[in-house]
Motif scaffolding. Structure first.
Motif, PDB file in Angstrom:
ATOM      1  N   ILE A 177       4.886   8.443 -11.807  1.00 15.77           N
ATOM      2  CA  ILE A 177       4.333   8.194 -13.138  1.00 15.77           C
ATOM      3  C   ILE A 177       4.450   9.465 -13.975  1.00 15.77           C
ATOM      4  CG2 ILE A 177       2.213   7.668 -14.398  1.00 15.77           C
ATOM      5  CD1 ILE A 177       2.817   5.288 -13.001  1.00 15.77           C
ATOM      6  N   THR A 213      -4.605   9.176 -18.828  1.00 17.38           N
ATOM      7  CA  THR A 213      -5.548   8.298 -18.138  1.00 17.38           C
ATOM      8  C   THR A 213      -6.663   9.097 -17.473  1.00 17.38           C
ATOM      9  OG1 THR A 213      -3.946   8.202 -16.335  1.00 17.38           O
ATOM     10  CG2 THR A 213      -4.042   6.329 -17.778  1.00 17.38           C
ATOM     11  N   ALA A 225       2.103   1.713  -3.488  1.00 16.42           N
ATOM     12  CA  ALA A 225       1.005   2.177  -4.342  1.00 16.42           C
ATOM     13  C   ALA A 225       0.688   3.635  -4.056  1.00 16.42           C
ATOM     14  CB  ALA A 225      -0.232   1.310  -4.133  1.00 16.42           C
ATOM     15  N   TRP A 285      -2.074   0.513 -17.414  1.00 16.57           N
ATOM     16  CA  TRP A 285      -2.562   0.997 -18.701  1.00 16.57           C
ATOM     17  C   TRP A 285      -1.390   1.341 -19.610  1.00 16.57           C
ATOM     18  CZ3 TRP A 285      -2.380   5.725 -21.284  1.00 16.57           C
ATOM     19  CH2 TRP A 285      -3.318   5.890 -22.306  1.00 16.57           C
ATOM     20  N   MET A 286      -0.393   1.997 -19.032  1.00 19.69           N
ATOM     21  CA  MET A 286       0.783   2.392 -19.812  1.00 19.69           C
ATOM     22  C   MET A 286       1.520   1.151 -20.319  1.00 19.69           C
ATOM     23  SD  MET A 286       4.061   4.610 -18.552  1.00 19.69           S
ATOM     24  CE  MET A 286       4.789   3.476 -17.401  1.00 19.69           C
ATOM     25  N   ILE A 313      -6.757   2.554  -7.926  1.00 18.08           N
ATOM     26  CA  ILE A 313      -6.748   3.804  -8.698  1.00 18.08           C
ATOM     27  C   ILE A 313      -5.312   4.216  -8.995  1.00 18.08           C
ATOM     28  CG2 ILE A 313      -7.337   6.262  -8.642  1.00 18.08           C
ATOM     29  CD1 ILE A 313      -9.672   5.534  -6.813  1.00 18.08           C
ATOM     30  N   ASN A 314      -4.439   4.043  -8.006  1.00 16.06           N
ATOM     31  CA  ASN A 314      -3.062   4.488  -8.179  1.00 16.06           C
ATOM     32  C   ASN A 314      -2.257   3.631  -9.134  1.00 16.06           C
ATOM     33  OD1 ASN A 314      -3.562   6.525  -6.463  1.00 16.06           O
ATOM     34  ND2 ASN A 314      -2.219   5.848  -4.839  1.00 16.06           N
ATOM     35  N   THR A 315      -2.569   2.338  -9.175  1.00 18.58           N
ATOM     36  CA  THR A 315      -1.762   1.467 -10.024  1.00 18.58           C
ATOM     37  C   THR A 315      -2.322   1.388 -11.446  1.00 18.58           C
ATOM     38  OG1 THR A 315      -2.938  -0.319  -8.946  1.00 18.58           O
ATOM     39  CG2 THR A 315      -0.622  -0.034  -8.370  1.00 18.58           C
ATOM     40  N   TYR A 316      -3.586   1.793 -11.610  1.00 12.92           N
ATOM     41  CA  TYR A 316      -4.200   1.660 -12.918  1.00 12.92           C
ATOM     42  C   TYR A 316      -3.424   2.354 -14.041  1.00 12.92           C
ATOM     43  CZ  TYR A 316      -7.382   2.098 -16.790  1.00 12.92           C
ATOM     44  OH  TYR A 316      -7.905   2.084 -18.042  1.00 12.92           O
ATOM     45  N   PRO A 317      -3.014   3.632 -13.852  1.00 10.77           N
ATOM     46  CA  PRO A 317      -2.274   4.277 -14.945  1.00 10.77           C
ATOM     47  C   PRO A 317      -1.028   3.498 -15.348  1.00 10.77           C
ATOM     48  CG  PRO A 317      -2.911   5.894 -13.325  1.00 10.77           C
ATOM     49  CD  PRO A 317      -3.238   4.550 -12.735  1.00 10.77           C
ATOM     50  N   LEU A 318      -0.366   2.905 -14.358  1.00  8.26           N
ATOM     51  CA  LEU A 318       0.839   2.136 -14.656  1.00  8.26           C
ATOM     52  C   LEU A 318       0.511   0.940 -15.547  1.00  8.26           C
ATOM     53  CD1 LEU A 318       3.884   1.815 -13.946  1.00  8.26           C
ATOM     54  CD2 LEU A 318       3.165   0.278 -12.144  1.00  8.26           C
ATOM     55  N   LEU A 339       3.202   5.811  -5.804  1.00  8.00           N
ATOM     56  CA  LEU A 339       3.304   5.612  -7.252  1.00  8.00           C
ATOM     57  C   LEU A 339       2.954   6.835  -8.127  1.00  8.00           C
ATOM     58  CD1 LEU A 339       4.326   3.255  -8.862  1.00  8.00           C
ATOM     59  CD2 LEU A 339       1.981   2.454  -9.126  1.00  8.00           C
ATOM     60  N   TRP A 379      -4.466  14.161  -6.400  1.00  7.22           N
ATOM     61  CA  TRP A 379      -4.133  12.739  -6.499  1.00  7.22           C
ATOM     62  C   TRP A 379      -2.651  12.542  -6.792  1.00  7.22           C
ATOM     63  CZ3 TRP A 379      -2.337  10.131 -10.891  1.00  7.22           C
ATOM     64  CH2 TRP A 379      -2.291   8.746 -10.786  1.00  7.22           C
ATOM     65  N   LEU A 433      -8.351   1.343   1.271  1.00  2.20           N
ATOM     66  CA  LEU A 433      -6.950   1.245   0.854  1.00  2.20           C
ATOM     67  C   LEU A 433      -6.810   0.478  -0.450  1.00  2.20           C
ATOM     68  CD1 LEU A 433      -4.873   0.613   4.080  1.00  2.20           C
ATOM     69  CD2 LEU A 433      -4.752   2.533   2.502  1.00  2.20           C
ATOM     70  N   ILE A 434      -7.564  -0.613  -0.561  1.00  2.89           N
ATOM     71  CA  ILE A 434      -7.474  -1.432  -1.767  1.00  2.89           C
ATOM     72  C   ILE A 434      -7.958  -0.647  -2.979  1.00  2.89           C
ATOM     73  CG2 ILE A 434      -8.387  -3.492  -2.903  1.00  2.89           C
ATOM     74  CD1 ILE A 434      -8.369  -4.828  -0.118  1.00  2.89           C
ATOM     75  N   PRO A 482      -8.140   2.235 -27.024  1.00  2.16           N
ATOM     76  CA  PRO A 482      -7.085   2.359 -26.023  1.00  2.16           C
ATOM     77  C   PRO A 482      -7.302   1.486 -24.777  1.00  2.16           C
ATOM     78  CG  PRO A 482      -8.389   4.365 -26.133  1.00  2.16           C
ATOM     79  CD  PRO A 482      -8.923   3.459 -27.195  1.00  2.16           C
ATOM     80  N   PHE A 483      -8.414   0.777 -24.692  1.00  2.00           N
ATOM     81  CA  PHE A 483      -8.672  -0.001 -23.468  1.00  2.00           C
ATOM     82  C   PHE A 483      -8.397  -1.498 -23.628  1.00  2.00           C
ATOM     83  CE2 PHE A 483     -11.388   3.738 -22.923  1.00  2.00           C
ATOM     84  CZ  PHE A 483     -10.897   4.178 -21.708  1.00  2.00           C
ATOM     85  N   PHE A 541       0.829  -1.209   0.000  1.00  2.00           N
ATOM     86  CA  PHE A 541       0.000   0.000   0.000  1.00  2.00           C
ATOM     87  C   PHE A 541       0.861   1.256   0.000  1.00  2.00           C
ATOM     88  CE2 PHE A 541      -3.315  -2.800   2.053  1.00  2.00           C
ATOM     89  CZ  PHE A 541      -4.071  -2.881   0.909  1.00  2.00           C
ATOM     90  N   TYR A 547      -8.051   2.589  -3.280  1.00  2.00           N
ATOM     91  CA  TYR A 547      -7.083   3.649  -3.529  1.00  2.00           C
ATOM     92  C   TYR A 547      -5.869   3.100  -4.281  1.00  2.00           C
ATOM     93  CZ  TYR A 547      -3.790   7.410  -2.480  1.00  2.00           C
ATOM     94  OH  TYR A 547      -2.872   8.418  -2.584  1.00  2.00           O
ATOM     95  N   SER A 548      -5.402   1.938  -3.862  1.00  2.00           N
ATOM     96  CA  SER A 548      -4.243   1.345  -4.542  1.00  2.00           C
ATOM     97  C   SER A 548      -4.573   1.000  -5.980  1.00  2.00           C
ATOM     98  CB  SER A 548      -3.786   0.077  -3.826  1.00  2.00           C
ATOM     99  OG  SER A 548      -3.623   0.338  -2.472  1.00  2.00           O
TER     100      SER A 548
END
Lengths: 299, 263, 441
Positions: free
Chosen positions: A112, A120, A105, B16-17, B9-14, A108, A165, B3-4, B32-33, A102, B6-7
């Motif tokens: 980026i 995104t 994350a 996706w890239m 959302i935070n890891t999604y751009p990575l 992160l 964010w 927390l899950i 693009p998806f 966590f 949030y994590s």
């Protein structure tokens, strides 16, 4: 002579940092201040015009528009990033399952690339195909769906949310580090007194990391008043200057219109506004400290 | 739960890239998806070539590591004296360090270019190193000194009674105790140096000295951007930062209990 | 105590400063070529630094780079030290170098409003003694005019770009009863209404970067209304932006927006994404310049694509054949060159802008200002759609190539404001006229 006053050591210790800093940061800043009194396109001869650039900026509604937009970013950052980051740091400073994941994350978004963040989040905000509007329609709140980035009413808010964010992680790791400084004994003693989690956080943790809180707020103010990258790629200051902040305004004046003097004047104004806000912030912190000390004294 | 989410959302751009970095440009334009139909590793080869990453990586590593080490070292030393000592003008020195954080980088380009030209170090790695250190000292010093300030006052007193000198106290007591904050500023410094773009753009002309962000800009042209290859390049450029973070992460939370020697 | 402190401070500062400067001198000096080395190279070789923005894997850039390479093989005595920098960054870098008086020997320049300050600052040299190599032989005089300021020529154009072309899907248009592209603005509006009724976005627009509505729309629609001599006349004070014809052209952009001709997110996507909407079949057409031709071939080559230009508008004073366009890829010569270097630069220019270059560019699907014939094996879309449109056309001004940068900034933002209701056509016209008045003061 007391150790804390050994001048020679103090001078020796500060000199290297100060020297590099004075020559490569302060000197160019002073040069920029000098340029701000000039009319200069970089090609023809410079012309001294006194306060002309400042007067022009302060009379220009486009400048004040960018100033107003910038205040939103400052407010969003100070009141959004700092509390969320603090809460996150408090939460993840314990031994909970997966804390390491966590924490990573949480940090992160800071690393980026801005291009990816912009791509995104634009997909989230897109009117027709965006996740946000689809979600709102799916839960029956279709009437709340907006043209998030395309409507001047909503664009600034949408951009601010992305900025919040993006930089929570920065303050998160600063707080995380600061929390390691709070001696475990204090908590143990408080537990013996039967203090609740809430009381421990409020009465022990917050006062112990106060300096860091102030530093974070200062970083937040200075960072937001210079914010450029994300807005530049996400909306380019649009639509119709609805998200144009001071650094973008300054960039366009400097490099599109090639007015180095005017651009420098806007930069100096940014610096001045930052100083004012930081002054206010540190005053607020000071009075709080005095109040707390008073309370503690009374008990 | 929060927390899950949030994590995620935070890891999604990575994710996706990374996913899109394996597609063809047409696939990305059309959807693009979606997942890539064929995994196009050649995007990475192309990115490596177009952004000249082979050459620029080593330049970037050299500048970033050197700048980070020097900034943290100079910053820590200055913070030690600013936080643990009393002297006249202390407030002024602190205030002075504030200025470097307040001016937009684009206003510095022309003055910095002229300064480097006068010093005769345009087109050398020094031209990047010094501004990088200078403009990252403020944040480094502010974070470190706020951290050091919170140490109990009796640390030095007992150390002095044991016969320790000023530098000895700094090196063997203050620095180890500051480990979490040092880890933080090291990470932040490295990210800032690694991603720095504007100074590198105007102060370096020679291809042999350019850094990774300049190479990554090659994917965007006047009228179009080659997104898939760009994402492959960005993914590769992200690796060193992630490695540094993962390496230092354990120091972020291993503070007082493990590191400190209490007098 | 105090004195000793000061003394130590001063001595220490001087010491550190000394070390520092020595280190700098050492490093700075070390990086420069040693005297013996440069003497050697001077006797044999002339070195020319040359900057451009040819970083993209598109035919235009690749062909130009190849030309530099073949020059290098042909003339080993002239060493071209080239640096290619992406477009946006190139502009920042050139401006910084200019401010520090460190411009390269040769560098790519854009015509009109961008060239003018360089000429006024005296940093580029005219090439009038060279221009007859091309003038009215390979390149018609009016195509050279973009790179001339006050009667002096500063560069030779390599390409010509038209900033306005309507790329449309023939199948979608015929599905609403249009076998041909509309000939009048009224018909176009009818087409847009019919497409909207079908639930198809009529025109995909991505105006985040703000220049699209200005370069690809307003420059065209403005010309249809006002004619091509309007902008020069406004700049010289004979006419004003508050001219009813100009205001009418801005109103048309508002009308198109009100008709919902565009996708709703037009201000938050860019011109790359506008093409994507078209490729994805979400939109019937999009409007952009000739530079996207290759992209369309690659990503929608399997569809029936048609090309058109904006139809005539009732009451318009413009020539219906005109298309806004501008020449590009000109190379300027630094005004500070030694005679040997200048001669070498001339040799380079003569070789570079040769008929062969224009032939190769045209074969690569890039339009050129020179009179050369397209190759036989060109793609159908190129031969049957693009060439008839442009070979028959008259070139008209693109706003951002002619207007001073401050005015471009105002019209770019103003057009966005019109689409979101932040200003009116009348309001924008007045704002532009006021700004012009201030500039001329």
């Amino acid at each position: 002579m007391h150790l804390l006053h050994r001048r020679r050591w103090i001078v020796l210790g500060l000199a290297p940092a100060l020297l590099v800093y004075l020559l490569f940061a302060v000197f160019p800043i002073l040069q920029s201040v000098y340029l701000s009194f000039m009319d200069w396109d970089g090609l023809t001869a410079m012309r001294f015009i006194g306060l002309g650039n400042y007067i022009e900026a302060l009379q220009n509604p486009t400048f004040w528009n960018s100033f107003k937009n910038n205040l939103y970013v400052v407010a969003a950052s100070v009141f959004g990033q700092v509390p969320i980051a603090l809460a996150l740091a408090l939460l993840l400073n314990r031994r909970i399952k997966g804390a390491k994941f966590f924490r990573t994350a949480g940090f992160l978004p800071v690393v980026i690339s801005t291009v990816i963040v912009s791509l995104t989040w634009s997909m989230v905000y897109n009117t027709e195909y965006g996740l946000l509007n689809r979600f709102l329609k799916a839960v029956g709140l279709g009437s709340l769906a907006q043209n998030w980035l395309g409507d001047p009413k909503w664009a600034m808010l949408s951009v601010c949310i992305t900025i919040i964010w993006q930089f929570i992680g920065l303050y998160f790791i600063i707080f995380l580090a600061a929390l390691q400084n709070v001696p475990q004994e204090l908590y143990e003693a408080a537990e013996l007194d039967g203090a609740s989690e809430w009381v421990k956080t409020w009465k022990i943790t917050i006062p112990m990391i106060k300096e860091t809180l102030l530093v974070s707020v200062i970083l937040c103010i200075s960072g937001s008043l210079r914010t450029f990258d994300l807005i530049y790629v996400m909306t380019n200051g649009g639509p119709a200057r609805a998200t144009e902040v001071m650094a973008i305004y300054m960039f366009n004046e400097t490099f599109s219109s090639t007015r180095y003097g005017y651009g420098s004047a806007v930069s100096v104004l940014i610096l001045a506004f930052s100083l004012m806000l930081i002054y206010v912030a540190s005053k607020v912190f000071e009075t709080k400290t005095i109040q707390e000390k008073g309370e503690r004294g009374a008990v | 739960m929060v927390l899950i989410l949030y994590s995620l959302i935070n890891t999604y751009p990575l994710f996706w890239m990374v996913l899109n970095s394996f597609k063809t440009a047409k696939e990305f334009s059309l959807n693009p998806f979606s997942l890539p139909t064929v995994w196009h590793w050649e995007n990475y080869k192309e990115a490596w070539r177009v952004a000249k990453l082979g050459l620029y990586f080593s330049n970037s590593i050299r500048v970033s590591v050197l700048a980070t080490v020097l900034t943290v070292l100079l910053g820590a030393l200055a913070s030690y004296f600013l936080s643990r000592f009393e002297f006249r003008g202390k407030k002024w020195v602190s205030a002075l360090f504030l200025f470097g954080m307040l001016i937009p980088v684009h206003a510095m380009l022309v003055p910095m270019f002229i300064l480097m030209q006068k010093l005769g170090i345009l087109n050398t790695l020094w031209a990047l190193l010094f501004p990088y250190i200078a403009f990252n000292l403020p944040i480094t010093i502010f974070i470190l000194s706020s951290f050091m300030e919170a140490f109990p006052r009796d640390i030095e007193e007992s150390a002095v009674m044991d016969g320790c000198g000023v530098l000895r106290i700094f090196w063997s007591i203050i620095l180890p105790m500051s480990r979490p904050a040092l880890a933080t500023v090291t990470i932040l410094n490295f990210i800032n140096h690694w991603n720095e773009f504007a100074f590198a753009l105007v102060l370096i002309n020679r291809s042999e000295l350019k850094t990774v962000p300049l190479g990554l800009a090659n994917f965007a042209g006047e009228y179009s951007t080659n997104y898939v290859v760009q994402m492959a390049g960005l993914t590769m450029a992200l690796l060193p930062v992630v490695i540094i973070y993962l390496f230092l992460e354990k120091y972020l939370v291993k503070g007082m209990t493990a590191g400190a020697v209490k007098g | 105590m105090n004195r000793s402190w000061r003394k130590s401070l001063t001595s220490l500062s001087f010491f550190l400063l000394g070390v520092f400067l020595l280190a700098l001198a050492g490093c700075g000096g070390g990086k420069q070529t040693s005297p013996s080395e440069s003497a050697q190279t001077q006797s044999k070789q002339v070195e020319l630094t040359f900057w451009n923005n040819w970083t993209q894997p598109i035919p235009e850039h690749q062909i130009l780079l190849k030309r530099v390479e073949s020059f290098q093989n042909e003339y080993p005595d002239i060493k071209i030290k080239m640096d290619t920098i992406p477009h946006d960054q190139y502009k920042i870098k050139i401006k910084t170098q200019a401010a520090g008086k460190q411009l390269p020997d040769m560098f790519q320049v854009w015509p009109g409003a961008e060239l003018e300050p360089l000429v006024k600052g005296g940093v580029v040299a005219p090439i009038d003694d060279l221009v007859n190599e091309w003038k009215d032989q390979l390149i018609p005089a009016d195509q050279l005019a973009d790179y001339a300021i006050d009667g002096k020529q500063y560069a030779i154009p390599g390409v010509v770009v038209y900033t306005h072309l309507i790329y449309y899907d023939k199948d979608i248009l015929s599905s609403v009863g249009y076998e041909e592209f509309p000939k009048t603005y009224e018909e176009l509006k009818d087409l847009i209404r019919k497409l909207r009724e079908r639930g198809i976005t009529p025109i995909a627009l991505g105006n985040k970067a703000k220049w699209v509505l200005q370069s690809c729309y307003a420059s065209m629609i403005g010309d249809r209304m006002t004619g091509s001599d309007f902008l020069p006349k406004v700049l010289s004070g004979e006419k004003t932006f508050t001219d009813p014809d100009f205001i009418r052209s801005l109103e048309i952009i508002k009308e198109l927006t009100d008709l919902k001709a565009f996708n709703e997110d037009m201000n938050s996507i860019d011109n790359i994404q506008q093409r994507d909407y078209f490729y994805q079949g979400k939109a019937a057409m999009f409007i952009e310049g000739t530079w996207v031709f290759g992209d369309v071939m690659e990503k929608a080559g399997d569809r029936k694509i048609g090309l058109a230009v904006f139809p005539t508008i009732e009451g318009g004073k413009g020539d219906p054949r005109s298309i806004p366009g501008v020449t590009g890829d000109g190379i300027a010569i630094n005004s500070n060159l030694t005679p040997e270097k200048k001669e070498a630069a001339y040799t380079f220019l003569k070789y570079f802008y040769h008929e062969d270059l224009y032939k190769e560019l045209l074969a690569g699907g890039v339009l050129v200002p020179a009179q050369v014939n397209p190759p036989e094996d060109a793609a159908d879309l190129f031969k049957n759609e693009l060439m008839p449109l442009v070979s028959n056309s008259k070139i008209s001004p693109v706003y951002d190539a002619v207007l001073p940068a401050q005015l471009t900034d105002i019209i770019n933002n103003g057009l966005q404001a019109i689409t979101v209701g932040g200003t009116t056509p009348q309001g924008l016209a007045e704002e532009m006229q006021n700004a012009l008045g201030k500039l001329n003061k």
